[in-house]
Design a protein around this motif. Structure first.
Motif, PDB file in Angstrom:
ATOM      1  N   LEU A 141      18.013 124.246  15.422  1.00 43.04           N
ATOM      2  CA  LEU A 141      19.232 124.144  16.241  1.00 43.04           C
ATOM      3  C   LEU A 141      19.097 123.059  17.304  1.00 43.04           C
ATOM      4  O   LEU A 141      19.990 122.208  17.430  1.00 43.04           O
ATOM      5  N   PRO A 142      18.010 123.034  18.094  1.00 42.04           N
ATOM      6  CA  PRO A 142      17.874 121.939  19.068  1.00 42.04           C
ATOM      7  C   PRO A 142      17.842 120.557  18.421  1.00 42.04           C
ATOM      8  O   PRO A 142      18.374 119.598  18.996  1.00 42.04           O
ATOM      9  N   LYS A 150      23.185 113.297  21.593  1.00 39.17           N
ATOM     10  CA  LYS A 150      22.769 111.904  21.782  1.00 39.17           C
ATOM     11  C   LYS A 150      23.846 110.945  21.280  1.00 39.17           C
ATOM     12  O   LYS A 150      24.148 109.944  21.941  1.00 39.17           O
ATOM     13  N   ILE A 151      24.435 111.241  20.128  1.00 35.14           N
ATOM     14  CA  ILE A 151      25.484 110.372  19.590  1.00 35.14           C
ATOM     15  C   ILE A 151      26.677 110.308  20.548  1.00 35.14           C
ATOM     16  O   ILE A 151      27.251 109.237  20.780  1.00 35.14           O
ATOM     17  N   HIS A 161      34.734 111.717  22.736  1.00 31.01           N
ATOM     18  CA  HIS A 161      34.820 111.846  21.289  1.00 31.01           C
ATOM     19  C   HIS A 161      33.519 111.388  20.664  1.00 31.01           C
ATOM     20  O   HIS A 161      32.759 110.627  21.272  1.00 31.01           O
ATOM     21  N   ILE A 162      33.273 111.824  19.437  1.00 24.61           N
ATOM     22  CA  ILE A 162      32.010 111.490  18.779  1.00 24.61           C
ATOM     23  C   ILE A 162      31.955 110.027  18.383  1.00 24.61           C
ATOM     24  O   ILE A 162      30.879 109.432  18.297  1.00 24.61           O
ATOM     25  N   PRO A 197      25.541 119.614  27.197  1.00 18.85           N
ATOM     26  CA  PRO A 197      26.793 119.637  27.975  1.00 18.85           C
ATOM     27  C   PRO A 197      27.913 118.804  27.363  1.00 18.85           C
ATOM     28  O   PRO A 197      29.088 119.158  27.504  1.00 18.85           O
ATOM     29  N   LEU A 198      27.575 117.711  26.696  1.00 20.02           N
ATOM     30  CA  LEU A 198      28.626 116.865  26.113  1.00 20.02           C
ATOM     31  C   LEU A 198      29.262 117.537  24.902  1.00 20.02           C
ATOM     32  O   LEU A 198      30.480 117.469  24.719  1.00 20.02           O
ATOM     33  N   VAL A 199      28.451 118.182  24.076  1.00 16.75           N
ATOM     34  CA  VAL A 199      29.000 118.930  22.946  1.00 16.75           C
ATOM     35  C   VAL A 199      29.868 120.074  23.443  1.00 16.75           C
ATOM     36  O   VAL A 199      30.949 120.337  22.913  1.00 16.75           O
ATOM     37  N   ARG A 200      29.404 120.753  24.496  1.00 16.70           N
ATOM     38  CA  ARG A 200      30.174 121.863  25.058  1.00 16.70           C
ATOM     39  C   ARG A 200      31.510 121.369  25.603  1.00 16.70           C
ATOM     40  O   ARG A 200      32.550 122.016  25.420  1.00 16.70           O
ATOM     41  N   ALA A 201      31.502 120.219  26.273  1.00 16.82           N
ATOM     42  CA  ALA A 201      32.750 119.659  26.807  1.00 16.82           C
ATOM     43  C   ALA A 201      33.691 119.253  25.674  1.00 16.82           C
ATOM     44  O   ALA A 201      34.911 119.460  25.762  1.00 16.82           O
ATOM     45  N   LEU A 202      33.139 118.691  24.599  1.00 13.75           N
ATOM     46  CA  LEU A 202      33.960 118.318  23.452  1.00 13.75           C
ATOM     47  C   LEU A 202      34.621 119.556  22.848  1.00 13.75           C
ATOM     48  O   LEU A 202      35.808 119.524  22.484  1.00 13.75           O
TER      49      LEU A 202
END
Length: 240
Positions: A141-142, A150-151, A161-162, A197-202
């Motif tokens: 998972l990590p 990272k992307i 956005h990704i 945090p970025l995935v969570r915000a997305l």
């Protein structure tokens, strides 16, 4: 002409990644297996009685005379048509690769509760599932989610956005991953999400989009359950 989506009734499963794209784009589609006689229609395709383009398994999409199987392949086809893919070939190829990586992650998530195979009941492989889930939560998972984090951080247009400066189908799929992981591993995700945090915000951004929000509140959005990919077994959530 409406798209025809073929997937098992009663579960979100892999078909949900396609549904989210169709719902976000407000595209006309029929969720075939949920309509009268739909399971029989799907069975005819899977038995090769409809077309030489016989899929191995759902989900598959019928678009006119095209029959397209596999989630990443379906989304690669739909992306430009639904304005959910980059305009340039470089970007389309890159996001297709991201979706294929999501496909790999989905397989590993499924295998946490069925490490010995789908032909055996979960109850017959609980010991192995605990070991598999521990390894998944501690290592895999990590590794996967750290990659997507990272992307996002490397996007020149910003981490909203990704890829690029507008929504793609991969953003929608990452939303579904977070939703499913929160259902399957609520304790583990509660502590893990501070690392992404970025995935969570997305996830929050996608959830607030009008079409997605309406879909989530509708009866078209099936609830998670213990028959799909994402299953909540308390003993697998941070197993001892």
């Amino acid at each position: 002409m409406a798209y025809e989506l073929y997937y098992w009734d009663g579960i979100q499963g892999r078909g949900e990644f396609v549904r989210l794209a169709l719902e976000e784009a407000d595209a006309p589609y029929e969720d075939v297996a949920r309509s009268p006689g739909g399971m029989q229609r799907m069975s005819r395709f899977l038995e090769g009685k409809e077309d030489q383009q016989m899929p191995f398994a759902p989900p598959f999409l019928k678009d006119g005379d095209l029959v397209i199987s596999h989630v990443a392949n379906i989304l690669h086809h739909l992306g430009p048509r639904l304005d959910l893919a980059p305009d340039e070939e470089k970007g389309r190829t890159f996001v297709h690769g991201l979706q294929l990586t999501i496909t790999d992650l989905v397989t590993e998530i499924h295998d946490t509760h069925h490490p010995l195979g789908v032909d055996d009941y979960y109850e017959d492989q609980k010991t192995e599932a605990k070991a598999r889930s521990r390894a998944f939560l501690e290592s895999r998972l990590p590794k996967f989610m750290g990659y997507f984090e990272k992307i996002l951080s490397l996007n020149p247009a910003g981490p909203q956005h990704i890829y690029g400066d507008r929504l793609t189908y991969v953003d929608l799929s990452l939303f579904q991953l977070v939703e499913g992981l929160r259902y399957a591993f609520p304790k583990a995700m509660f502590s893990f999400e501070s690392r992404i945090p970025l995935v969570r915000a997305l996830h929050g951004t996608v959830k607030s989009r009008p079409n997605i929000n309406r879909y989530l509140e509708s009866d078209r959005r099936l609830p998670f359950n213990e028959s799909g990919i994402f299953r909540h077994y308390p003993e697998l959530d941070q197993p001892d």
